[in-house]
Motif scaffolding. Structure first.
Motif, mmCIF file in Angstrom:
data_model
loop_
_atom_site.group_PDB
_atom_site.id
_atom_site.type_symbol
_atom_site.label_atom_id
_atom_site.label_comp_id
_atom_site.label_asym_id
_atom_site.label_seq_id
_atom_site.Cartn_x
_atom_site.Cartn_y
_atom_site.Cartn_z
ATOM 1 N N CYS A 60 -22.898 5.916 -25.338
ATOM 2 C CA CYS A 60 -21.820 4.890 -25.452
ATOM 3 C C CYS A 60 -20.273 5.350 -25.211
ATOM 4 C CB CYS A 60 -21.829 4.171 -26.664
ATOM 5 S SG CYS A 60 -23.363 3.165 -26.915
ATOM 6 N N ALA A 61 -20.233 6.738 -25.702
ATOM 7 C CA ALA A 61 -18.633 7.201 -25.698
ATOM 8 C C ALA A 61 -18.201 7.441 -24.210
ATOM 9 C CB ALA A 61 -18.794 8.651 -26.579
ATOM 10 N N THR A 62 -19.245 7.914 -23.315
ATOM 11 C CA THR A 62 -19.036 8.272 -22.201
ATOM 12 C C THR A 62 -18.852 6.877 -21.355
ATOM 13 O OG1 THR A 62 -21.341 8.513 -21.296
ATOM 14 C CG2 THR A 62 -20.283 10.555 -22.125
ATOM 15 N N LYS A 63 -19.248 5.871 -21.711
ATOM 16 C CA LYS A 63 -19.282 4.556 -20.888
ATOM 17 C C LYS A 63 -17.882 3.917 -21.655
ATOM 18 C CE LYS A 63 -22.802 5.107 -18.159
ATOM 19 N NZ LYS A 63 -22.292 5.197 -16.857
ATOM 20 N N HIS A 64 -17.541 3.959 -22.581
ATOM 21 C CA HIS A 64 -16.230 3.603 -23.147
ATOM 22 C C HIS A 64 -15.069 4.408 -22.440
ATOM 23 C CE1 HIS A 64 -18.174 1.664 -26.459
ATOM 24 N NE2 HIS A 64 -17.291 1.115 -26.545
ATOM 25 N N GLY A 65 -15.450 5.653 -22.133
ATOM 26 C CA GLY A 65 -14.446 6.509 -21.402
ATOM 27 C C GLY A 65 -14.137 6.110 -19.850
ATOM 28 N N VAL A 66 -15.137 5.648 -19.268
ATOM 29 C CA VAL A 66 -15.087 5.057 -17.834
ATOM 30 C C VAL A 66 -14.368 3.762 -17.965
ATOM 31 C CG1 VAL A 66 -16.503 3.885 -15.990
ATOM 32 C CG2 VAL A 66 -17.367 6.056 -17.100
ATOM 33 N N VAL A 67 -14.538 2.986 -18.908
ATOM 34 C CA VAL A 67 -13.810 1.534 -19.182
ATOM 35 C C VAL A 67 -12.411 2.001 -19.300
ATOM 36 C CG1 VAL A 67 -13.308 -0.650 -20.345
ATOM 37 C CG2 VAL A 67 -15.870 0.133 -19.726
ATOM 38 N N GLY A 68 -12.037 2.864 -20.323
ATOM 39 C CA GLY A 68 -10.688 3.196 -20.744
ATOM 40 C C GLY A 68 -10.013 3.696 -19.347
ATOM 41 N N PHE A 69 -10.719 4.542 -18.791
ATOM 42 C CA PHE A 69 -9.949 5.199 -17.548
ATOM 43 C C PHE A 69 -9.377 4.125 -16.641
ATOM 44 C CE2 PHE A 69 -10.457 7.330 -13.301
ATOM 45 C CZ PHE A 69 -9.144 8.139 -13.418
ATOM 46 N N SER A 70 -10.597 3.215 -16.226
ATOM 47 C CA SER A 70 -10.141 2.091 -15.456
ATOM 48 C C SER A 70 -8.950 1.283 -15.751
ATOM 49 C CB SER A 70 -11.514 1.164 -15.031
ATOM 50 O OG SER A 70 -12.554 2.092 -14.201
ATOM 51 N N ARG A 71 -8.947 0.934 -17.184
ATOM 52 C CA ARG A 71 -7.922 0.189 -17.680
ATOM 53 C C ARG A 71 -6.527 0.974 -17.458
ATOM 54 N NH1 ARG A 71 -8.663 -2.079 -23.074
ATOM 55 N NH2 ARG A 71 -6.994 -3.581 -22.313
ATOM 56 N N SER A 72 -6.578 2.195 -17.867
ATOM 57 C CA SER A 72 -5.394 2.882 -17.899
ATOM 58 C C SER A 72 -4.718 2.934 -16.380
ATOM 59 C CB SER A 72 -5.874 4.460 -18.510
ATOM 60 O OG SER A 72 -6.009 4.270 -19.770
ATOM 61 N N LEU A 73 -5.779 3.446 -15.657
ATOM 62 C CA LEU A 73 -5.200 3.465 -14.196
ATOM 63 C C LEU A 73 -4.464 2.164 -13.681
ATOM 64 C CD1 LEU A 73 -7.707 5.159 -11.973
ATOM 65 C CD2 LEU A 73 -5.701 5.974 -12.468
ATOM 66 N N SER A 74 -4.878 0.960 -14.366
ATOM 67 C CA SER A 74 -4.099 -0.422 -13.983
ATOM 68 C C SER A 74 -2.579 -0.301 -14.418
ATOM 69 C CB SER A 74 -4.864 -1.401 -14.424
ATOM 70 O OG SER A 74 -4.871 -1.510 -15.745
ATOM 71 N N LEU A 75 -2.304 0.528 -15.321
ATOM 72 C CA LEU A 75 -1.155 0.499 -15.650
ATOM 73 C C LEU A 75 -0.059 0.966 -14.661
ATOM 74 C CD1 LEU A 75 -1.762 1.330 -19.498
ATOM 75 C CD2 LEU A 75 -1.286 -0.977 -18.443
ATOM 76 N N PHE A 76 -0.466 1.656 -13.696
ATOM 77 C CA PHE A 76 0.546 2.118 -12.953
ATOM 78 C C PHE A 76 1.154 1.126 -11.952
ATOM 79 C CE2 PHE A 76 -2.261 5.829 -13.111
ATOM 80 C CZ PHE A 76 -1.228 7.021 -12.930
ATOM 81 N N PRO A 77 2.465 1.143 -11.604
ATOM 82 C CA PRO A 77 2.901 0.033 -11.274
ATOM 83 C C PRO A 77 2.277 -0.152 -9.952
ATOM 84 C CG PRO A 77 4.475 1.770 -11.704
ATOM 85 C CD PRO A 77 3.164 2.214 -12.080
ATOM 86 N N GLN A 78 2.017 -1.546 -9.502
ATOM 87 C CA GLN A 78 1.445 -2.138 -8.350
ATOM 88 C C GLN A 78 2.062 -1.764 -6.876
ATOM 89 O OE1 GLN A 78 -1.595 -3.435 -8.879
ATOM 90 N NE2 GLN A 78 -1.152 -3.183 -10.972
ATOM 91 N N GLU A 79 3.601 -1.223 -6.698
ATOM 92 C CA GLU A 79 3.862 -0.853 -5.815
ATOM 93 C C GLU A 79 3.192 0.437 -5.413
ATOM 94 O OE1 GLU A 79 6.869 0.644 -8.823
ATOM 95 O OE2 GLU A 79 5.854 -1.114 -8.419
ATOM 96 N N HIS A 80 2.509 1.255 -6.170
ATOM 97 C CA HIS A 80 1.783 2.146 -5.826
ATOM 98 C C HIS A 80 0.319 1.794 -5.158
ATOM 99 C CE1 HIS A 80 4.526 5.485 -7.425
ATOM 100 N NE2 HIS A 80 4.415 4.744 -8.492
ATOM 101 N N ASN A 81 0.200 0.544 -5.048
ATOM 102 C CA ASN A 81 -1.397 -0.030 -4.669
ATOM 103 C C ASN A 81 -2.414 0.748 -4.983
ATOM 104 O OD1 ASN A 81 -2.242 -1.701 -2.787
ATOM 105 N ND2 ASN A 81 -2.527 -0.253 -0.971
ATOM 106 N N MET A 82 -2.174 0.589 -6.545
ATOM 107 C CA MET A 82 -3.338 1.321 -7.175
ATOM 108 C C MET A 82 -4.051 0.078 -7.880
ATOM 109 S SD MET A 82 -5.310 3.528 -8.271
ATOM 110 C CE MET A 82 -4.687 5.451 -8.053
ATOM 111 N N TYR A 83 -5.306 -0.231 -7.449
ATOM 112 C CA TYR A 83 -6.114 -1.116 -8.046
ATOM 113 C C TYR A 83 -7.421 -0.484 -8.580
ATOM 114 C CZ TYR A 83 -2.813 -4.177 -5.879
ATOM 115 O OH TYR A 83 -1.563 -4.942 -5.572
ATOM 116 N N CYS A 84 -7.801 -0.812 -9.754
ATOM 117 C CA CYS A 84 -9.124 -0.380 -10.183
ATOM 118 C C CYS A 84 -9.934 -1.508 -11.169
ATOM 119 C CB CYS A 84 -8.706 0.969 -10.996
ATOM 120 S SG CYS A 84 -10.148 1.781 -11.471
ATOM 121 N N TYR A 85 -10.875 -1.194 -10.991
ATOM 122 C CA TYR A 85 -11.814 -2.248 -11.768
ATOM 123 C C TYR A 85 -13.224 -1.610 -12.184
ATOM 124 C CZ TYR A 85 -9.293 -5.124 -8.391
ATOM 125 O OH TYR A 85 -8.352 -5.890 -7.775
ATOM 126 N N ALA A 86 -13.756 -2.050 -13.348
ATOM 127 C CA ALA A 86 -14.606 -1.551 -14.188
ATOM 128 C C ALA A 86 -15.715 -2.669 -13.948
ATOM 129 C CB ALA A 86 -14.549 -1.369 -15.401
#
Length: 158
Positions: A60-86
């Protein structure tokens, strides 16, 4: 595995599980520029990336990490064209899950109470994520009871 056994895992086994679960998400997202992606980065977690289960806390801890990583990447400004989904599917009846029924006490009853998700429904979710471009950082759930929907989170900004 019993709860006491799963809590007493060695550090090396814990690190191996964490690396196995997190490595693909992190390496895919950071190893090449976003402009090279034909499709948005998709992190595969599962329903245990959203809720805890006492018999498999390390998983469970590792799977929570995957979700948190994806959500954290989404905070990069959209002009960097970084989109990430879980993608967090519910329990899909696979040979691996069936083997877990024997290895984890109470898992069979827990999973049967929730219900199984057909693999075709999970594939439909992947296609939807890749073709509709929902808000970056979205966490798609694919469950037996609700079908395909998106997890609602509070604001991600501190």
């Amino acid at each position: 595995l019993s709860l006491s056994l799963s809590l007493s895992l060695s550090l090396s086994l814990f690190l191996s599980l964490a690396l196995l679960s997190l490595y693909r998400s992190v390496s895919l997202s950071l190893s090449c520029p976003p402009s090279l992606f034909l499709l948005p980065p998709l992190s595969l977690s599962d329903c245990l990336g959203r809720v805890p289960m006492t018999t498999v806390p390390v998983y469970c801890a590792t799977k929570h990490g995957v979700v948190g990583f994806s959500r954290s990447l989404s905070l990069f400004p959209q002009e960097h064209n970084m989109y990430c989904y879980a993608l967090c599917p519910g329990f899909v009846l696979t040979p691996l899950l069936k083997s877990g029924f024997e290895a984890v006490t109470g898992m069979k009853e827990y999973v049967k109470g929730i219900g199984f998700v057909p693999a075709e429904k999970v594939a439909e979710g992947v296609v939807q994520l890749c073709t509709t471009q929902p808000k970056s950082g979205s966490v798609m759930r694919v469950t037996h009871s609700k079908g395909i929907d998106f997890e609602k989170f509070r604001s991600s900004r501190l």
